[in-house]
Design a protein around this motif. Structure first.
Motif, PDB file in Angstrom:
ATOM      1  N   LEU A  31      -9.091  -5.607  -0.355  1.00 59.07           N
ATOM      2  CA  LEU A  31      -8.333  -5.086   0.788  1.00 59.07           C
ATOM      3  C   LEU A  31      -9.282  -4.673   1.913  1.00 59.07           C
ATOM      4  O   LEU A  31      -9.934  -3.649   1.823  1.00 59.07           O
TER       5      LEU A  31
ATOM      6  N   LEU B 127       0.878  -1.164   0.000  1.00 53.74           N
ATOM      7  CA  LEU B 127       0.000   0.000   0.000  1.00 53.74           C
ATOM      8  C   LEU B 127       0.913   1.211   0.000  1.00 53.74           C
ATOM      9  O   LEU B 127       1.727   1.370   0.906  1.00 53.74           O
TER      10      LEU B 127
ATOM     11  N   VAL C 241      -7.621   4.783   0.112  1.00 52.41           N
ATOM     12  CA  VAL C 241      -7.174   3.982  -1.025  1.00 52.41           C
ATOM     13  C   VAL C 241      -8.020   4.308  -2.246  1.00 52.41           C
ATOM     14  O   VAL C 241      -9.240   4.282  -2.188  1.00 52.41           O
ATOM     15  N   SER C 242      -7.349   4.646  -3.351  1.00 54.60           N
ATOM     16  CA  SER C 242      -8.116   5.078  -4.518  1.00 54.60           C
ATOM     17  C   SER C 242      -7.825   4.284  -5.779  1.00 54.60           C
ATOM     18  O   SER C 242      -8.533   4.415  -6.759  1.00 54.60           O
ATOM     19  N   ALA C 243      -6.790   3.466  -5.774  1.00 60.78           N
ATOM     20  CA  ALA C 243      -6.461   2.748  -7.006  1.00 60.78           C
ATOM     21  C   ALA C 243      -5.721   1.452  -6.686  1.00 60.78           C
ATOM     22  O   ALA C 243      -5.139   1.309  -5.609  1.00 60.78           O
ATOM     23  N   VAL C 244      -5.806   0.527  -7.581  1.00 62.76           N
ATOM     24  CA  VAL C 244      -5.066  -0.724  -7.470  1.00 62.76           C
ATOM     25  C   VAL C 244      -4.350  -0.967  -8.783  1.00 62.76           C
ATOM     26  O   VAL C 244      -4.910  -0.720  -9.849  1.00 62.76           O
ATOM     27  N   GLU C 245      -3.148  -1.455  -8.687  1.00 62.35           N
ATOM     28  CA  GLU C 245      -2.444  -1.918  -9.877  1.00 62.35           C
ATOM     29  C   GLU C 245      -2.074  -3.360  -9.648  1.00 62.35           C
ATOM     30  O   GLU C 245      -1.526  -3.705  -8.607  1.00 62.35           O
ATOM     31  N   VAL C 246      -2.364  -4.191 -10.619  1.00 60.36           N
ATOM     32  CA  VAL C 246      -2.023  -5.598 -10.494  1.00 60.36           C
ATOM     33  C   VAL C 246      -1.075  -5.963 -11.622  1.00 60.36           C
ATOM     34  O   VAL C 246      -1.334  -5.638 -12.781  1.00 60.36           O
ATOM     35  N   THR C 247      -0.001  -6.610 -11.288  1.00 63.09           N
ATOM     36  CA  THR C 247       0.922  -7.116 -12.304  1.00 63.09           C
ATOM     37  C   THR C 247       1.043  -8.621 -12.142  1.00 63.09           C
ATOM     38  O   THR C 247       1.480  -9.104 -11.098  1.00 63.09           O
ATOM     39  N   TYR C 248       0.613  -9.345 -13.148  1.00 60.71           N
ATOM     40  CA  TYR C 248       0.783 -10.792 -13.167  1.00 60.71           C
ATOM     41  C   TYR C 248       2.114 -11.078 -13.834  1.00 60.71           C
ATOM     42  O   TYR C 248       2.446 -10.437 -14.841  1.00 60.71           O
TER      43      TYR C 248
ATOM     44  N   GLU D 119       1.623  -9.304  -8.325  1.00 62.38           N
ATOM     45  CA  GLU D 119       1.983  -8.221  -7.431  1.00 62.38           C
ATOM     46  C   GLU D 119       0.845  -7.235  -7.440  1.00 62.38           C
ATOM     47  O   GLU D 119       0.390  -6.838  -8.507  1.00 62.38           O
ATOM     48  N   VAL D 120       0.421  -6.850  -6.262  1.00 66.28           N
ATOM     49  CA  VAL D 120      -0.665  -5.891  -6.182  1.00 66.28           C
ATOM     50  C   VAL D 120      -0.165  -4.658  -5.453  1.00 66.28           C
ATOM     51  O   VAL D 120       0.458  -4.765  -4.398  1.00 66.28           O
ATOM     52  N   THR D 121      -0.419  -3.505  -6.026  1.00 61.32           N
ATOM     53  CA  THR D 121      -0.072  -2.258  -5.361  1.00 61.32           C
ATOM     54  C   THR D 121      -1.323  -1.420  -5.205  1.00 61.32           C
ATOM     55  O   THR D 121      -1.952  -1.056  -6.200  1.00 61.32           O
ATOM     56  N   TYR D 122      -1.697  -1.162  -3.970  1.00 58.74           N
ATOM     57  CA  TYR D 122      -2.814  -0.269  -3.688  1.00 58.74           C
ATOM     58  C   TYR D 122      -2.237   1.119  -3.528  1.00 58.74           C
ATOM     59  O   TYR D 122      -1.175   1.287  -2.926  1.00 58.74           O
ATOM     60  N   ARG D 123      -2.924   2.114  -4.088  1.00 60.10           N
ATOM     61  CA  ARG D 123      -2.422   3.483  -3.985  1.00 60.10           C
ATOM     62  C   ARG D 123      -3.454   4.401  -3.350  1.00 60.10           C
ATOM     63  O   ARG D 123      -4.647   4.228  -3.553  1.00 60.10           O
TER      64      ARG D 123
ATOM     65  N   PHE E 150      -5.338   4.885   5.297  1.00 58.64           N
ATOM     66  CA  PHE E 150      -5.130   5.425   3.955  1.00 58.64           C
ATOM     67  C   PHE E 150      -6.474   5.633   3.272  1.00 58.64           C
ATOM     68  O   PHE E 150      -7.422   4.893   3.510  1.00 58.64           O
TER      69      PHE E 150
END
Lengths: 138, 138
Positions: free
Chosen positions: B111, A90, B121-128, A125-129, B119
């Motif tokens: 989440l 996060l 939290v406003s966005a998620v990015e996922v990378t496989y 991989e997950v990134t919460y922003r 936080f």
DNA sequence: ATCTTGACTTAGACAAAGTCCAATGTAAGG
DNA sequence: CCTTACATTGGACTTTGTCTAAGTCAAGAT
């Protein structure tokens, strides 16, 4: 991570003052430092340590699977000592602070077979922003 | 994305040759270029375009929500012209190829509140990550 | 059509993050 | 305590990106 040094020595790692200091910095607080921050902390204990050695050592620890390299944005990479527990991140969009989080459910399952394009998908991989409490308040 | 230029002009964007070329490069192939690659392609059509302008224009297109900035590793950022369809990325661990994918379900919902640490939290990015058909075959 | 003006572009200096190398130092086995 | 292969060092170098001052130009006004 306290027996890290022993474990690495068992794998043929030569134990030097520099490597010990870098490992201790990572072992200390549970924060995700940049290479430069690691260097700064290491310099407090071992003033003559060089930047190159810090980069080398971090790279080795990554290859050995003891720490994880996280590059959340275009800024400096950060190093995550928590490599033995699966977790995601996060990130504060303003100040770059990173927290470890543990989402629910099987993340790999979210990608249907027809969206895999023949890839052998092995990791997610997950990134919460968002904004951290400090940055959203100000 | 073909009416991109019209849309931007409607928002008060001044239309210059440089901006048109950058937009055309992104509009062409459906690839994720780095800023330098965009500059190289743009130079083919408009030899005197400067790096600074490419960076400026890419930054503006990102702020305007027309393209997405992707940093999959510690290397150069890549720009994804496919900003109007929510999607995530599937990256080959060996050759670095990126594919757009569309996971099922609401990713943000994964989440739990107690894992958000205050936080917003406003966005998620996922990378496989995995091996693409070409790389896994070898 | 031309003028005016503020936004746009440019080249190059600068900065941050990281890599590479040859010379020097040292951990650890014999 | 000797040896030597591996580690460290400092500095030059690369890559990626930002900034600035000066010049240029798109587009609305006349």
């Amino acid at each position: 991570m306290s027996d890290l040094l022993e474990r690495l020595r068992g794998r043929g790692w030569r134990l030097t003052a520099q490597r010990r200091v870098v490992a201790e910095v990572l072992d200390g607080d549970h924060v995700h430092y940049t290479a430069d921050e690691v260097h700064a902390k290491a310099t407090e204990r071992l003033p003559e340590i060089s930047r190159a050695t810090v980069y080398n050592t971090l790279g080795e620890l990554v290859s050995l699977g003891e720490i994880i390299e996280v590059s959340t944005d275009g800024r400096a990479k950060r190093y995550d000592p928590n490599a033995h527990h699966a977790h995601q991140h996060l990130v504060c969009s303003r100040c770059g602070t990173i927290r470890d989080v543990h989402p629910a459910g099987d993340l790999l399952a979210g990608l249907p077979a027809e969206e895999r394009f023949g890839f052998q998908v092995s990791a997610v991989e997950v990134t919460y922003r968002g904004l951290c409490p400090g940055c959203s308040g100000a």
